[in-house]
Structures are given as structure tokens and as C-alpha cells.
Design a protein around this motif. Structure first.
Motif, PDB file in Angstrom:
ATOM      1  N   ALA A  74       0.827  -1.200   0.000  1.00 57.98           N
ATOM      2  CA  ALA A  74       0.000   0.000   0.000  1.00 57.98           C
ATOM      3  C   ALA A  74       0.864   1.255   0.000  1.00 57.98           C
ATOM      4  CB  ALA A  74      -0.936  -0.008   1.202  1.00 57.98           C
ATOM      5  N   ALA A  75       1.885   1.281   0.846  1.00 55.98           N
ATOM      6  CA  ALA A  75       2.754   2.455   0.931  1.00 55.98           C
ATOM      7  C   ALA A  75       3.513   2.662  -0.378  1.00 55.98           C
ATOM      8  CB  ALA A  75       3.721   2.294   2.095  1.00 55.98           C
ATOM      9  N   ARG A  76       3.996   1.567  -0.957  1.00 53.22           N
ATOM     10  CA  ARG A  76       4.759   1.686  -2.204  1.00 53.22           C
ATOM     11  C   ARG A  76       3.875   2.203  -3.337  1.00 53.22           C
ATOM     12  NH1 ARG A  76       6.413  -3.093  -2.383  1.00 53.22           N
ATOM     13  NH2 ARG A  76       5.237  -4.040  -4.092  1.00 53.22           N
ATOM     14  N   LEU A  77       2.655   1.702  -3.443  1.00 54.42           N
ATOM     15  CA  LEU A  77       1.762   2.133  -4.516  1.00 54.42           C
ATOM     16  C   LEU A  77       1.353   3.592  -4.352  1.00 54.42           C
ATOM     17  CD1 LEU A  77      -0.527  -1.013  -4.911  1.00 54.42           C
ATOM     18  CD2 LEU A  77       1.258  -0.227  -6.483  1.00 54.42           C
ATOM     19  N   ARG A  78       1.103   4.016  -3.134  1.00 54.51           N
ATOM     20  CA  ARG A  78       0.730   5.421  -2.922  1.00 54.51           C
ATOM     21  C   ARG A  78       1.901   6.344  -3.270  1.00 54.51           C
ATOM     22  NH1 ARG A  78      -2.243   3.316   1.735  1.00 54.51           N
ATOM     23  NH2 ARG A  78      -4.451   3.319   1.118  1.00 54.51           N
ATOM     24  N   ALA A  79       3.117   5.918  -2.945  1.00 48.55           N
ATOM     25  CA  ALA A  79       4.279   6.736  -3.288  1.00 48.55           C
ATOM     26  C   ALA A  79       4.444   6.805  -4.811  1.00 48.55           C
ATOM     27  CB  ALA A  79       5.531   6.145  -2.641  1.00 48.55           C
ATOM     28  N   GLN A  80       4.228   5.676  -5.505  1.00 49.81           N
ATOM     29  CA  GLN A  80       4.330   5.676  -6.959  1.00 49.81           C
ATOM     30  C   GLN A  80       3.240   6.550  -7.586  1.00 49.81           C
ATOM     31  OE1 GLN A  80       4.082   1.520  -7.937  1.00 49.81           O
ATOM     32  NE2 GLN A  80       6.228   1.096  -7.435  1.00 49.81           N
ATOM     33  N   ALA A  81       2.032   6.462  -7.042  1.00 44.35           N
ATOM     34  CA  ALA A  81       0.929   7.272  -7.566  1.00 44.35           C
ATOM     35  C   ALA A  81       1.210   8.760  -7.368  1.00 44.35           C
ATOM     36  CB  ALA A  81      -0.376   6.874  -6.897  1.00 44.35           C
ATOM     37  N   HIS A  82       1.737   9.123  -6.201  1.00 43.67           N
ATOM     38  CA  HIS A  82       2.044  10.536  -5.939  1.00 43.67           C
ATOM     39  C   HIS A  82       3.112  11.041  -6.902  1.00 43.67           C
ATOM     40  CE1 HIS A  82       2.639  14.270  -3.749  1.00 43.67           C
ATOM     41  NE2 HIS A  82       3.946  14.027  -3.763  1.00 43.67           N
ATOM     42  N   ASP A  83       4.135  10.230  -7.145  1.00 41.37           N
ATOM     43  CA  ASP A  83       5.189  10.622  -8.077  1.00 41.37           C
ATOM     44  C   ASP A  83       4.628  10.793  -9.485  1.00 41.37           C
ATOM     45  OD1 ASP A  83       8.075  10.883  -8.904  1.00 41.37           O
ATOM     46  OD2 ASP A  83       7.536   9.086 -10.038  1.00 41.37           O
ATOM     47  N   LEU A  84       3.760   9.863  -9.917  1.00 40.14           N
ATOM     48  CA  LEU A  84       3.138   9.979 -11.234  1.00 40.14           C
ATOM     49  C   LEU A  84       2.289  11.236 -11.329  1.00 40.14           C
ATOM     50  CD1 LEU A  84       2.370   8.929 -14.028  1.00 40.14           C
ATOM     51  CD2 LEU A  84       0.677   7.425 -12.934  1.00 40.14           C
ATOM     52  N   TYR A  85       1.540  11.532 -10.286  1.00 41.31           N
ATOM     53  CA  TYR A  85       0.696  12.730 -10.229  1.00 41.31           C
ATOM     54  C   TYR A  85       1.539  13.987 -10.446  1.00 41.31           C
ATOM     55  CZ  TYR A  85      -2.616  16.040  -7.968  1.00 41.31           C
ATOM     56  OH  TYR A  85      -3.460  17.092  -7.657  1.00 41.31           O
ATOM     57  N   GLU A  86       2.654  14.084  -9.753  1.00 44.26           N
ATOM     58  CA  GLU A  86       3.511  15.267  -9.857  1.00 44.26           C
ATOM     59  C   GLU A  86       4.118  15.372 -11.254  1.00 44.26           C
ATOM     60  OE1 GLU A  86       4.050  17.627  -7.563  1.00 44.26           O
ATOM     61  OE2 GLU A  86       2.618  16.674  -6.193  1.00 44.26           O
ATOM     62  N   ARG A  87       4.662  14.278 -11.757  1.00 49.77           N
ATOM     63  CA  ARG A  87       5.311  14.321 -13.060  1.00 49.77           C
ATOM     64  C   ARG A  87       4.307  14.575 -14.183  1.00 49.77           C
ATOM     65  NH1 ARG A  87       6.675   9.978 -14.671  1.00 49.77           N
ATOM     66  NH2 ARG A  87       6.116   8.535 -13.011  1.00 49.77           N
ATOM     67  N   PHE A  88       3.157  13.926 -14.084  1.00 47.53           N
ATOM     68  CA  PHE A  88       2.138  14.104 -15.122  1.00 47.53           C
ATOM     69  C   PHE A  88       1.710  15.564 -15.222  1.00 47.53           C
ATOM     70  CE2 PHE A  88      -2.315  14.445 -16.351  1.00 47.53           C
ATOM     71  CZ  PHE A  88      -2.322  13.779 -17.571  1.00 47.53           C
ATOM     72  N   ASN A  89       1.444  16.183 -14.095  1.00 46.83           N
ATOM     73  CA  ASN A  89       0.984  17.569 -14.126  1.00 46.83           C
ATOM     74  C   ASN A  89       2.082  18.546 -14.552  1.00 46.83           C
ATOM     75  OD1 ASN A  89      -1.945  17.990 -13.160  1.00 46.83           O
ATOM     76  ND2 ASN A  89      -1.176  16.332 -11.858  1.00 46.83           N
ATOM     77  N   ARG A  90       3.317  18.100 -14.529  1.00 46.13           N
ATOM     78  CA  ARG A  90       4.415  18.901 -15.072  1.00 46.13           C
ATOM     79  C   ARG A  90       4.581  18.667 -16.572  1.00 46.13           C
ATOM     80  NH1 ARG A  90       9.360  16.305 -13.030  1.00 46.13           N
ATOM     81  NH2 ARG A  90       9.078  15.037 -14.913  1.00 46.13           N
ATOM     82  N   ASP A  91       4.504  17.409 -17.002  1.00 45.25           N
ATOM     83  CA  ASP A  91       4.890  17.061 -18.368  1.00 45.25           C
ATOM     84  C   ASP A  91       3.756  17.160 -19.379  1.00 45.25           C
ATOM     85  OD1 ASP A  91       7.376  16.544 -17.315  1.00 45.25           O
ATOM     86  OD2 ASP A  91       7.109  14.355 -17.261  1.00 45.25           O
TER      87      ASP A  91
END
Length: 717
Positions: free
Chosen positions: A491-508
Motif C-alpha cells: 500500500a505504501a509503495r503504490l501510494r508513493a508511486q501514484a504521488h510521483d506519477l501525479y507530480e510528473r504528469f501535471n508537469r509534463d
């Protein structure tokens, strides 16, 4: 130790042969005319002209499990074709043709009545009734011409292979039937027809009866062609066709409908659209053995897509889960059973990947086509995880989730190690198969992804909505990891991956120009594909849009450039490739709009969501209360009427599921922590909404709402 990332491949161009085949599969048959009649049951359909005939020169016929068992079915009287008074689809599996005839020697025109009843069940059963209204007995010849080419579904609208030298005929000497057998390189098919009464003679492949008709003494013929049992069959009834016609037998379709919810509102259009939706979804269901019982799932569309799909089946099941989770369970299990296990360049299979499409015809079975199954979808794996999460939220079935633990693990592994082809953190697609799809997102036509100036992007492509689905899937599976899976580390790993994707997506993916919007994708050179598309609605649905940008996205979706008045267009009117009848370049897709409606509600844009909802209901009324797969994107103020897209499937599963989604959105209906909750905002045009017998959380519920007031209570039974 993590599996190695797949070796990068040279991107293939968009494949013209595959797209041509798709276009052919979607085209309507001009040879059968605008009033063609299609009957369906599971993986079987019969497509005829309005007299009930199938001439050999058309793409009509009886198709079962992707093989055409009849390509000729013509009834003549004294050598003359019959004339239609009225033909009707009474139920999706039952049709009636009321016919007459031209003048013939000794028989004035319209002096005989001819009725054909046709039922598709575990057989194709047809009854022909002829009655004379002449005072004296009349002699006539009735002839039924039968033929088959055993064509693969993918050949029917293009070039059909000549199989005549492999087809064996074993016709009954007593006139009681015809039999055609085909066997070649391990593929076998058979068409066995029985008739009662037997024909007086058989001439080639034609059954002939010499009749003497007394006044008002009906003569009846029963013809039956038994169907082999397919992998995904539909429940059927074995009964006299007259009993089926008069509802004297308990048909499985009515039992299925009785198990679902019902809707009543103050809006007549909504009521009729919802009822049509229920029947269409019933018609499109397939059944299979799984989990120790018979389970159902939705096929993609009628008549050419009566098969298990990934994306179509999953999104249809998601949309209908608020009414009944039965289709979702069937879809999840069927797709889990076929989850990818190895790497296969021809089928685009990869470990953990959820399939795109399954076919059972000869071309697939002999290896000429990759649909055994074909896995070329960049989004089906994420959608499978999303649907599993949604199913759990509506059922709280912990054991079901735990039983699919290995499938969940494999799906997550595919996203990170195969879906992300170049290690940049985004899921991209590029087919390896010479018969594969160039675009492996929902905009899967060859030109479905374009730059705003019309340029074609190079592969591999990472489309925006696929990243949104990936974000949503990881957040949802994190909740399952905290719950029934009991894996807090995951659960912790997936939430961290989702947060990273969220940040990068909204930048790129974000583009500041034109009022601000997200690019439809990144191409193989990591350039933003800058067309303005309806995929923005999918991003709202997934939750990957930042709150401060949600208003800009909502305004784009409902702007004059995007909103036609009948719904949200797939592409902005201001982009160079825009075409109101371009398949993904300006048409309006109801399912696409429904996801946008859910997304608008998620971010609090209820007025905008209701505007789209009411437009879709108006559009449905223009199409006999059935939303088609797509409609043309012409401006409503210009045309005043909704213009059909010329080759849309109808019914089509994810369009048929849209009314359920719209009602859910108006009610603000959700399952949260084992409770059903509503947060309604029902427009005045709809008035009071009452939904009864919703199946959720192990029991039935009734919901009522008017305006912003609503209630949920257990059903009395």
C-alpha cells in the motif's frame, strides 16, 4: 529480483491493413438496405434484409462464434421474391416478418399471406406460415434456398476465401434436411438444417415444397439449424417458437432483467432510455462457467463485436456496477483467466497484461489473425484493477479479492515493467505484431491521435488518459492492500508511486496555451501531442487533475469548440484534424461523455455534468431512445437534429451502459466504507428520481431523490 524490462522495439507505423479491417467491421451493409434486421443471442447473430432473406451477395447471414454458418437464406414463391408489409424485432432474439407477394399466373397479388417467425436460441429456428384467402384451392411452389461459405467474421466485409472445395454436402434423401461440413487444417464447422414437413424434393441446395392451399387453411413449415456450444454462450430456451412468441415460456432474458434494478423518474425520455439500456445490455451479455457457477459479462457490440473485449467489457461493467455487480464479477474472472503469461510478438501478449480482444474463427484458430487472444491494449490492465477495486467497494467481498491476489501482482508488474517501455515512468504503446493495432488506447483508429496541426505522432505513445488510469489503479489497489490483501508495505509503495506519477504528469502533460489543458499524449520523441480532446474528461474521472486546474478542464470540455449541444466532441472544433464525422476526430461518444460526467461530479462541477447529461438524453431520443456507439459532432444549433455517425454499432455495450452512469452521477451515488451514500443534484428537467432494488453490499436498496435531497433505504423485500 525484478524481471528485465522488454527490449525496446522499432515503432511500427499505424497499420493500414488492421484499420481497414476495423472500418470494414464497423460498416453497415448497403446490400441489405436501411431496414435490415439483426437478431442476436450471445455469440450468435442473424442478419437479414427486411423480408427475412439473406442473398449470397450480401454480408448478411447466420454467424456463430465468428464463423458464418449461413450466407444464403432465401424464400421464394413460384420463383418470385416476397414483399414486406412489416418486419419487427420483437425481442433481441425474436423477429417477425409479415409478407405478401406480387401477382402470379392464377394467383392475384396479395391473396396469400406469409409470415416468418425467427428465434435465435440454442438453434436458429424459423417458422413459415402461409395462408390463402382465395375461394378455390391454389397450387404454388415454395422454395427455400440455403447456402454457406463458412467465412471468418473478419472476411465477411472484405474478400471471403473460397472454401467450396473443402465443403461437403450430405443432404437427406427424404427431404428432411441439408447438411454442410467444412474441415481444413484442423478447423471444423458444420451447418445442419432440419425441416418439418420434409421437402418434396431437393434441387442442389434448395428445398422445394409443392403446395395446394385451401382457403384459410394455414400451412406451416418449421426449419431449425442447431448451433454448436461456444466458449461464451448465452442462456437460451428450448421451446416451440409460438410459445416464445406469446411469452408462454420462462425466457432467461426476463429472469436476468428481473434480477436487476428498475428506474422511474418524472422525465419520460430518461425512463425510456433506461428501459432500452436494460434490454440492450441483456442482449449483449455472454455467459461462461467460472467460480463454480454460470457468470455473465458484456460483449462489446452488435452485430460484429459479440466477443470478449478488454477495454469495452471493463468500462461497461464499471458503468453498470451501480445497478448490479453481476457483470463486473464475470468480466473480472473471465479476463483474469486469460491474463498474459508470456511474451508473444504476434499477439502482443506480455506477462500480466489483460487482453484486448478474443475471437474464435478460422483465421484466428489457424494463426493468420492474432486474436487467440490479442493483447494490444495499453489501458485494459489498469481498467481491470480499477474495476476490481470498484467491485470490492460495492460488495465488500474480501475473499474474491484475495483469490485474485496473483492476478493483481501480475497486473502491477506489467504496468511497471512492460507498460513502461522506456523507463520514463509513463505507460506507452507500440505494437510488435504485423497485425496489431497502431493505437492501443480507446482512440484506436489509425488517426485517433493527432497533433493540433494535423501531424501524426511517432510511436511509442503515452496517452494522457492511460496515465490517469494508472494513477487511479495504484491508489485503488493501495486501498485493497490496506484492506483484504493485508499488505501495508505494498500500500505504501503504490501510494508513493501514484504521488510521483501525479507530480510528473501535471508537469509534463500540461499546456498553458488556449486557456490551459492537458496534451492528449507524449509521442516517441517525448513531444506533447497538443490536440485538445475529450480525454480531458477521463483525467477528471481518474482524479489525476490538480484541483486548481479542474476549473480550466471543465471549461474546456463545455466550451463551444468541444461541446456540440449533443455532447462533448472527441476533438476541438479549432484543431486542424477536426471532422464531425471523423471516427475520433470530432464525433461524440456517449461512453466518453459518461466518464467526463463522472469526472465533473468528482470535482464538484454538477451544473456542467447535468448539462452534458441532458444533452445525451436528448440525443438518445433522436435515436429511438438508444444511444449509439457514436454520433456526428455537428453543432446542434446548426442542424437542430442529431446526426448519426454512419457506421456506429447499435446497440453497443459501453453506450448502452451510459444511462446507468448518468443516473449515478445525478444521484451522487457511491459505495463508501461499506455504506451506500447519495449526494444528489437532480436537474429540474428530470424531477423526481426513484431507483428500486439496487444490489449492493449483499442486499437490495431503494433510492429516491429530488433536487439536492435524497434518501437510501433497504428494499422492502
Amino acid at each position: 529480483m525484478a524481471s528485465p524490462r522488454p527490449t525496446p522495439v522499432e515503432p511500427l507505423p499505424h497499420l493500414a491493413n488492421t484499420e481497414l479491417r476495423q472500418a470494414q467491421a464497423r460498416a453497415l451493409p448497403p446490400e441489405l438496405g436501411p431496414n435490415a434486421i439483426a437478431l442476436v443471442n450471445g455469440a450468435t447473430f442473424m442478419y437479414s434484409d427486411q423480408t427475412g432473406d439473406v442473398p449470397t451477395t450480401t454480408i448478411g447471414g447466420l454467424v456463430h462464434a465468428d464463423t458464418r454458418l449461413l450466407n444464403r437464406w432465401e424464400l421464394t414463391l413460384n420463383g418470385a421474391r416476397l414483399m414486406t408489409l412489416r418486419s419487427t424485432v420483437l425481442e433481441y432474439y425474436l423477429g417477425q416478418f409479415i409478407l405478401t407477394h406480387p401477382a402470379m399466373p392464377g394467383i392475384p397479388a396479395d391473396s396469400l399471406s406469409i409470415r416468418r417467425l425467427r428465434h435465435i436460441g440454442d438453434a436458429m429456428h424459423e417458422r413459415v406460415e402461409i395462408e390463402s384467402f382465395l375461394g378455390d384451392p391454389v397450387r404454388c411452389e415454395l422454395r427455400l434456398a440455403v447456402g454457406t461459405d463458412f467465412a471468418d467474421l473478419f472476411e465477411i466485409k472484405s474478400a471471403v476465401t473460397d472454401r467450396s472445395s473443402w465443403i461437403r454436402r450430405d443432404h437427406e434423401l427424404d427431404g428432411s434436411g441439408l447438411c454442410f461440413r467444412y474441415e481444413r487444417e484442423g478447423f471444423h464447422a458444420e451447418s445442419r438444417l432440419r425441416v418439418d414437413p420434409p421437402a418434396d424434393r431437393i434441387e442442389g441446395d434448395e428445398l422445394v415444397w409443392d403446395l395446394t392451399l385451401a382457403c384459410r387453411r394455414p400451412w406451416t413449415l418449421d426449419a431449425e439449424l442447431l448451433l454448436p456450444r461456444s466458449v461464451h454462450a448465452a442462456p437460451s430456451v428450448r421451446a416451440d417458437i409460438d410459445d416464445v412468441f406469446h411469452n408462454r415460456v420462462e425466457h432467461p432474458a426476463r429472469n436476468w432483467l428481473a434480477g436487476g434494478p428498475s428506474l422511474h423518474s418524472d422525465n419520460t425520455t430518461l425512463n425510456r432510455v433506461a428501459m432500452r439500456s436494460r434490454w440492450d445490455l441483456t442482449a449483449l451479455r455472454l455467459e461462461f462457467d467460472g467460480d463454480g457457477k454460470r457468470l455473465a459479462l458484456p460483449a462489446a457490440g452488435m452485430p460484429w463485436f459479440l466477443a470478449l473485449f478488454g477495454r469495452d467489457t471493463l468500462l461497461t461493467a464499471f458503468q453498470t456496477i451501480a445497478g448490479n455487480p453481476r457483470l463486473a464479477k464475470g468480466a473480472l474472472l473471465a479476463l483474469a483467466q486469460s491474463q498474459g503469461r508470456t511474451c508473444d510478438d504476434f499477439t502482443d501478449e506480455e506477462p500480466g497484461r489483460i487482453l484486448h480482444e478474443v475471437r474464435h474463427g478460422e483465421l484466428t484458430r489457424r494463426g493468420a489473425m492474432p486474436y487467440r487472444p490479442y493483447y494490444g491494449a495499453a489501458d485494459a490492465t489498469q481498467l481491470w484493477l480499477i474495476l476490481l477495486s470498484e467491485y470490492w467497494r460495492w460488495t465488500m467481498d474480501d475473499d474474491f479479492v484475495r483469490a485474485l491476489r496473483d492476478n493483481i501482482t501480475a497486473a502491477l508488474h506489467w504496468i511497471d515493467h512492460y507498460g513502461d517501455r522506456d523507463g520514463d515512468g509513463y505507460v506507452e504503446y507500440a505494437t510488435r505484431s504485423p497485425e496489431g493495432l497502431g493505437n492501443q488506447c480507446w482512440r484506436d483508429s489509425s488517426d485517433g491521435i493527432r497533433f493540433a496541426d494535423g501531424r501524426m505522432p511517432v510511436l511509442p505513445i503515452a496517452t494522457c488518459e492511460v496515465q490517469g488510469y494508472t494513477y487511479d489503479a495504484k491508489r485503488r489497489i493501495a486501498d485493497l492492500a490496506d484492506g483484504p490483501l493485508g499488505d501495508p508495505e505494498l500500500a505504501a509503495r503504490l501510494r508513493a508511486q501514484a504521488h510521483d506519477l501525479y507530480e510528473r504528469f501535471n508537469r509534463d502533460f500540461w499546456i498553458d496555451g488556449r486557456g490551459g489543458y492537458y496534451a492528449v499524449g507524449l509521442d516517441g520523441d517525448k513531444h506533447r501531442i497538443d490536440s485538445l480532446t475529450s480525454n480531458l474528461g477521463h483525467l477528471l474521472w481518474s482524479g489525476i487533475v490538480t484541483p486548481d486546474r479542474a476549473g480550466q478542464v471543465a471549461r474546456q470540455l463545455t466550451s463551444p469548440a468541444m461541446f456540440s449541444g449533443w455532447g462533448i466532441r472527441t476533438m476541438s472544433h479549432d484543431d486542424v484534424p477536426f471532422n464531425p464525422i471523423g471516427y475520433h476526430l470530432g464525433t461524440v461518444w456517449p461512453h466518453d461523455n459518461a466518464l467526463a460526467v463522472l469526472g465533473l461530479v468528482r470535482y464538484g462541477f454538477r451544473d456542467e455534468a447535468n448539462r452534458v447529461t441532458l444533452a445525451l438524453l436528448d440525443a438518445a431520443a433522436e435515436f429511438d431512445f438508444r444511444l449509439p456507439e457514436a454520433l456526428s459532432g455537428f453543432d446542434r444549433q446548426r442542424t437542430r437534429v442529431a446526426v448519426p455517425y454512419p457506421t456506429a454499432c447499435s446497440p453497443q455495450a459501453w453506450a448502452a451502459a451510459v444511462p446507468v452512469t448518468l443516473v449515478r452521477a445525478m444521484l451522487g451515488l457511491d459505495a463508501v466504507d461499506g455504506r451506500l451514500v447519495v449526494d444528489p443534484e437532480v436537474p429540474a428537467e428530470v424531477g423526481r428520481l426513484h431507483v428500486s432494488r439496487i444490489l449492493a453490499l449483499g442486499r437490495r436498496w431503494d433510492i429516491e431523490a429530488t433536487g439536492t435531497t435524497g434518501s437510501v433505504r433497504p428494499s422492502p423485500d
